[in-house]
Motif scaffolding. Sequence first.
Motif, PDB file in Angstrom:
ATOM      1  N   ALA A 256       0.927  -1.160   0.002  1.00 46.50           N
ATOM      2  CA  ALA A 256      -0.027  -0.264  -0.041  1.00 46.50           C
ATOM      3  C   ALA A 256       0.645   1.310   0.076  1.00 46.50           C
ATOM      4  O   ALA A 256       0.456   2.237  -0.821  1.00 46.50           O
ATOM      5  CB  ALA A 256      -1.191   0.103   1.177  1.00 46.50           C
ATOM      6  N   HIS A 261      -0.221   4.925  -1.073  1.00 46.52           N
ATOM      7  CA  HIS A 261      -1.403   5.077   0.028  1.00 46.52           C
ATOM      8  C   HIS A 261      -0.636   5.278   1.367  1.00 46.52           C
ATOM      9  O   HIS A 261      -0.148   3.880   1.876  1.00 46.52           O
ATOM     10  CB  HIS A 261      -2.106   3.825  -0.222  1.00 46.52           C
ATOM     11  N   THR A 262      -0.472   6.471   1.775  1.00 45.36           N
ATOM     12  CA  THR A 262       0.621   6.554   2.893  1.00 45.36           C
ATOM     13  C   THR A 262      -0.104   7.012   4.187  1.00 45.36           C
ATOM     14  O   THR A 262       0.519   6.918   5.170  1.00 45.36           O
ATOM     15  CB  THR A 262       1.760   7.601   2.265  1.00 45.36           C
ATOM     16  N   GLU A 266      -5.880   5.414   4.432  1.00 46.53           N
ATOM     17  CA  GLU A 266      -5.644   4.863   3.012  1.00 46.53           C
ATOM     18  C   GLU A 266      -4.969   3.523   3.136  1.00 46.53           C
ATOM     19  O   GLU A 266      -5.594   2.670   2.208  1.00 46.53           O
ATOM     20  CB  GLU A 266      -4.562   5.878   2.382  1.00 46.53           C
ATOM     21  N   ILE A 267      -4.184   3.431   4.116  1.00 46.62           N
ATOM     22  CA  ILE A 267      -3.542   2.102   4.201  1.00 46.62           C
ATOM     23  C   ILE A 267      -4.564   1.133   4.707  1.00 46.62           C
ATOM     24  O   ILE A 267      -4.872  -0.244   4.082  1.00 46.62           O
ATOM     25  CB  ILE A 267      -2.168   2.149   5.252  1.00 46.62           C
ATOM     26  N   THR A 269      -7.689   1.029   4.226  1.00 52.21           N
ATOM     27  CA  THR A 269      -9.002   0.683   3.112  1.00 52.21           C
ATOM     28  C   THR A 269      -8.005  -0.229   2.024  1.00 52.21           C
ATOM     29  O   THR A 269      -8.623  -1.050   1.486  1.00 52.21           O
ATOM     30  CB  THR A 269      -9.185   1.853   2.411  1.00 52.21           C
ATOM     31  N   TYR A 270      -6.954   0.199   1.631  1.00 52.91           N
ATOM     32  CA  TYR A 270      -6.089  -0.834   0.757  1.00 52.91           C
ATOM     33  C   TYR A 270      -6.040  -2.081   1.184  1.00 52.91           C
ATOM     34  O   TYR A 270      -6.138  -3.012   0.213  1.00 52.91           O
ATOM     35  CB  TYR A 270      -4.767  -0.148   0.500  1.00 52.91           C
ATOM     36  N   TYR A 298       1.794  10.667   7.972  1.00 54.04           N
ATOM     37  CA  TYR A 298       1.817   9.799   6.958  1.00 54.04           C
ATOM     38  C   TYR A 298       3.119   8.693   7.087  1.00 54.04           C
ATOM     39  O   TYR A 298       3.927   9.102   7.973  1.00 54.04           O
ATOM     40  CB  TYR A 298       1.759  10.424   5.650  1.00 54.04           C
TER      41      TYR A 298
END
Length: 462
Positions: A256, A261-262, A266-267, A269-270, A298
């Motif tokens: 990720a 995706h940082t 975001e991570i 969800t990935y 991040y």
Amino acid sequence: MEEIFKGRATELKVLDKKFKKNGFVMAILYGRRRIGKTRLVNKFISNHNCKYVSFTAVERGEQELLSMLTESVLASLAPELLGEISFNSFEKLFEFVGKRAEKERIIFFIDEYPYLVKECPYIQSVLQKEIDTNWKKGNLFFIICGSLVSFMKDEVLAESAPLHGRSDLELKLHPFNYIETADFLDSYTNEEKAICYGLTNGVAKYIEQFDTALSLEENIVNQFYSIGGYFSEEQIKTVITSERQNPALYNSIISAIATGHTKNNEIATYVGASDITYPLKILTNAEILERRMSKKPYYVLNDSMLEFWFRYVNRATSLINAEKGSAYYHSEVKGHIHDFMGKIFEKMAKEYLMIHAGADNFPLLTEITDCQMTVIDEDNKTKQIEIDLLGKNAKKILLVGECKFKNTQFDKTEYEKLLDKIKYVPTSNPMICIFSLSGFSEYVKENAKNCKLIGIDDMYFK
């Protein structure tokens, strides 16, 4: 043929200096796997004409570890006693080593120390007692070494650890910088050396996989995109973490971050997980990830080899196993190498500036970062700007820089964009440094006379 030892000159000097000290000396070395810790200690040992014990702990039971260490000690210090005596405890074995060291200088090296402690947690207290009561009387040079960075920090170096305050040297080994990496790659061009630095992250064992009798492209295909290549999926698993409860989750988290995706949400969800706090902590403590602060924290990868693997190799595993890895590299990856090198080139520039800090007309910098800012432009509109290099001494900004790893020269448009961005940096008259793989256009050379223009060959000039 004797293997040539390269690098680690500073670390060797530090160890040699400690070796000259009379009496008991304790050194703690730690750093990530394959970085060259064992080879450094072996080189140090070979430089000194004295008896030594070298023991590498493994994941075995207590009695087997005691038996293995006993064999190493006796084989080195009293070979005539092999098979004749045994020890019923580590304490008795350590007493034996201490007695021998009362008469002469002896190096006692325990490698992969965390494995010994994990199986025998009490051993730290045993060592503490032995150091305080017996070893202090002799001439033992005691070295413990470990690859589990978080363990070494928390269980060996921390104030609450039994051995805290007893070491004379605490030495953390880092990957080689880009200049040190180049020493292993004599026949390559400077651009190729830079790419090798990005692909290996300056880790000694990784650099060794590159055979300079072959082209850079052949090495990339052989080691990343071929069956039997060093950078296989299994190899990557061993690099990431010693945690084995859910290796797929750790792989997905790194994938990720490597693909942009940082941020925490975001991570999550990935990877499809609701709570990733613990694995992020594990990876950060292992120094594979770095947590950076902004309005929203991040994560970035500290290992450019892993970033390359998860961005450009991970999805090709099935093709590699079908012997189509070379075709995948040429069609899907080769054209993106310069994109991948963008951040690595910034890292190289930071290393260059720290090497030259306070010399060669460069300012003395204590910190070099990148920077992202939201500003208000002349039209009273918000504007996002990114600065590749921001060099500071304490809080004062002394240097601003830009990096371009491209096949085209740094030109007028890029130069004018940089000057526009600098207007928003809270400083006056900073040094401006521009790093460019392919040099500079005539316009830039004529109009940027107050800037430091640094090409790839300048970065490698000694």
